[in-house]
Design a protein around this motif. Structure first.
Motif, short mmCIF file in Angstrom:
data_model
loop_
_atom_site.label_atom_id
_atom_site.label_comp_id
_atom_site.label_asym_id
_atom_site.label_seq_id
_atom_site.Cartn_x
_atom_site.Cartn_y
_atom_site.Cartn_z
N SER A 1 0.83 -1.21 0.00
CA SER A 1 0.00 0.00 0.00
C SER A 1 0.87 1.26 0.00
O SER A 1 0.58 2.22 -0.72
CB SER A 1 -0.91 -0.01 1.23
N ASN A 2 1.94 1.25 0.79
CA ASN A 2 2.84 2.42 0.84
C ASN A 2 3.51 2.65 -0.51
O ASN A 2 3.66 3.79 -0.96
CB ASN A 2 3.89 2.21 1.92
N VAL A 3 3.92 1.56 -1.17
CA VAL A 3 4.56 1.68 -2.49
C VAL A 3 3.59 2.27 -3.50
O VAL A 3 3.94 3.16 -4.28
CB VAL A 3 5.08 0.30 -2.97
N MET A 4 2.34 1.77 -3.48
CA MET A 4 1.32 2.27 -4.41
C MET A 4 1.05 3.76 -4.17
O MET A 4 0.88 4.53 -5.11
CB MET A 4 0.03 1.47 -4.26
N THR A 5 1.01 4.14 -2.89
CA THR A 5 0.76 5.54 -2.55
C THR A 5 1.89 6.43 -3.05
O THR A 5 1.66 7.51 -3.61
CB THR A 5 0.60 5.70 -1.03
N LYS A 6 3.15 5.97 -2.86
CA LYS A 6 4.30 6.75 -3.31
C LYS A 6 4.33 6.89 -4.82
O LYS A 6 4.78 7.90 -5.36
CB LYS A 6 5.59 6.10 -2.81
N LYS A 7 3.87 5.86 -5.52
CA LYS A 7 3.88 5.89 -6.98
C LYS A 7 2.60 6.50 -7.55
O LYS A 7 2.34 6.44 -8.74
CB LYS A 7 4.08 4.47 -7.53
N ASP B 1 -3.88 5.18 -8.62
CA ASP B 1 -5.27 5.61 -8.43
C ASP B 1 -5.84 4.92 -7.19
O ASP B 1 -5.62 3.73 -6.96
CB ASP B 1 -6.10 5.24 -9.67
N GLU B 2 -6.59 5.68 -6.38
CA GLU B 2 -7.13 5.14 -5.13
C GLU B 2 -8.03 3.93 -5.36
O GLU B 2 -7.99 2.95 -4.62
CB GLU B 2 -7.91 6.23 -4.38
N SER B 3 -8.84 3.98 -6.42
CA SER B 3 -9.72 2.86 -6.74
C SER B 3 -8.90 1.62 -7.07
O SER B 3 -9.20 0.51 -6.61
CB SER B 3 -10.61 3.22 -7.94
N LEU B 4 -7.85 1.80 -7.87
CA LEU B 4 -7.00 0.68 -8.25
C LEU B 4 -6.27 0.11 -7.05
O LEU B 4 -6.10 -1.10 -6.92
CB LEU B 4 -6.00 1.13 -9.32
N GLN B 5 -5.82 0.99 -6.15
CA GLN B 5 -5.13 0.54 -4.94
C GLN B 5 -6.00 -0.44 -4.15
O GLN B 5 -5.57 -1.54 -3.81
CB GLN B 5 -4.78 1.73 -4.05
N LYS B 6 -7.23 -0.01 -3.84
CA LYS B 6 -8.10 -0.84 -3.01
C LYS B 6 -8.44 -2.15 -3.70
O LYS B 6 -8.50 -3.21 -3.07
CB LYS B 6 -9.37 -0.07 -2.65
N PHE B 7 -8.67 -2.09 -4.99
CA PHE B 7 -9.01 -3.30 -5.75
C PHE B 7 -7.86 -4.29 -5.71
O PHE B 7 -8.03 -5.47 -5.40
CB PHE B 7 -9.35 -2.92 -7.19
N LEU B 8 -6.63 -3.83 -6.03
CA LEU B 8 -5.47 -4.72 -6.06
C LEU B 8 -5.13 -5.25 -4.67
O LEU B 8 -4.75 -6.41 -4.52
CB LEU B 8 -4.27 -3.98 -6.65
#
Length: 270
Positions: free
Chosen positions: A43-49, A52-59
């Motif tokens: 989650s931290n890596v996705m946030t730094k990169k 998209d918030e929707s994609l983060q939660k889905f993945l």
């Protein structure tokens, strides 16, 4: 039965399976802790990169379930259950469950399509399946939206991805479409000047694209004007309400009549 034999048998079972059960419990605790830490790191890596918030939660939901399934299979192996046989049973069960849950699989596929093509994202104001609201969350099987009166609506991703979606906030500019009806006695040029001044004086109305005022209909009791200002999407409703109010005030001030039904009251004579 000899009590010693029972105790010996119990000790044998404890030796054979007890350690495996304890090991399975320990692996479950450690594995759950590792998954939790791993998901936080992902989650931290996705946030730094800037994912998209929707994609983060889905993945994150997808990866979390996958890791938990792998952990369960590992624990079954520790308990001595043949994982090859289990995999075959799981595949057969998966086929049966898949046939029984075609709708759920369609919703999962719909969620994947929403993530790939991104017609909506969290925070968008949309209209879909007869509902209007702000997208709150896009999950694996469903999408949650909050309506304007703060109702939570849960829409299956299958029908959402296959149906019409109107995304009101996808673009940064929107046109406000209004109609002003005036009396046939009103001067058309004067009316257009008054309406256009309302638009040009409003600081939230954009100059590009330019606002327009045009005669659109000669109705039964009024001459109708299309009043069309452009504004930033976030200012849409503010401009809508301000322009409607200003049209009434400024037309009255200019002596331009806005037609309305007149009722005749018949009084009895005493």
């Amino acid at each position: 039965m000899d009590i010693n034999k029972i105790l010996d048998k119990g000790a044998e079972l404890m030796t054979t399976y007890g350690l495996k059960v304890i090991g399975a419990i320990v692996i479950w605790i450690i594995g759950s802790w590792v998954i939790k830490k791993l998901m936080k790191a992902v989650s931290n890596v996705m946030t730094k990169k800037n994912y998209d918030e929707s994609l983060q939660k889905f993945l994150l939901n997808l990866v979390s379930w996958g890791l938990k399934i792998l952990l369960i299979i590992s624990i079954l192996g520790i308990l001595g259950i043949p994982t090859a046989s289990f995999a075959a049973i799981l595949a057969a069960a998966g086929l049966a469950i898949g046939l029984a849950l075609q709708g759920s699989l369609a919703n999962f596929a719909g969620g994947v399509l929403l993530m790939i093509f991104k017609p909506i994202k969290i925070g968008d104001f949309i209209e879909a399946q007869g509902e209007m609201g702000v997208v709150k969350e896009i999950e694996i099987f469903t999408t949650k939206i909050n309506t304007v009166d703060n109702r939570l609506v849960i829409i299956p991703n299958g029908i959402l991805s296959n149906g019409n979606i109107i995304n009101y906030t996808a673009e940064d500019k929107r046109r406000v479409d209004l109609i002003a009806g005036v009396s046939y006695d009103a001067d058309i040029k004067q009316t257009k000047d008054v309406l256009m001044k309302i638009l040009t004086d409003n600081p939230l109305v954009l100059k590009d694209p330019a606002p327009t005022v045009n005669v659109t209909e000669l109705a039964d009791s009024s001459v109708n004007f299309n009043v069309r200002p452009w504004t930033k999407t976030e200012d849409y409703w503010t401009v809508y309400f301000e322009v409607v109010e200003s049209m009434k005030l400024e037309l009255d001030k200019a002596g331009i009549e806005i037609p309305y039904p007149h009722s005749v009251e018949i009084q009895k004579q005493g």
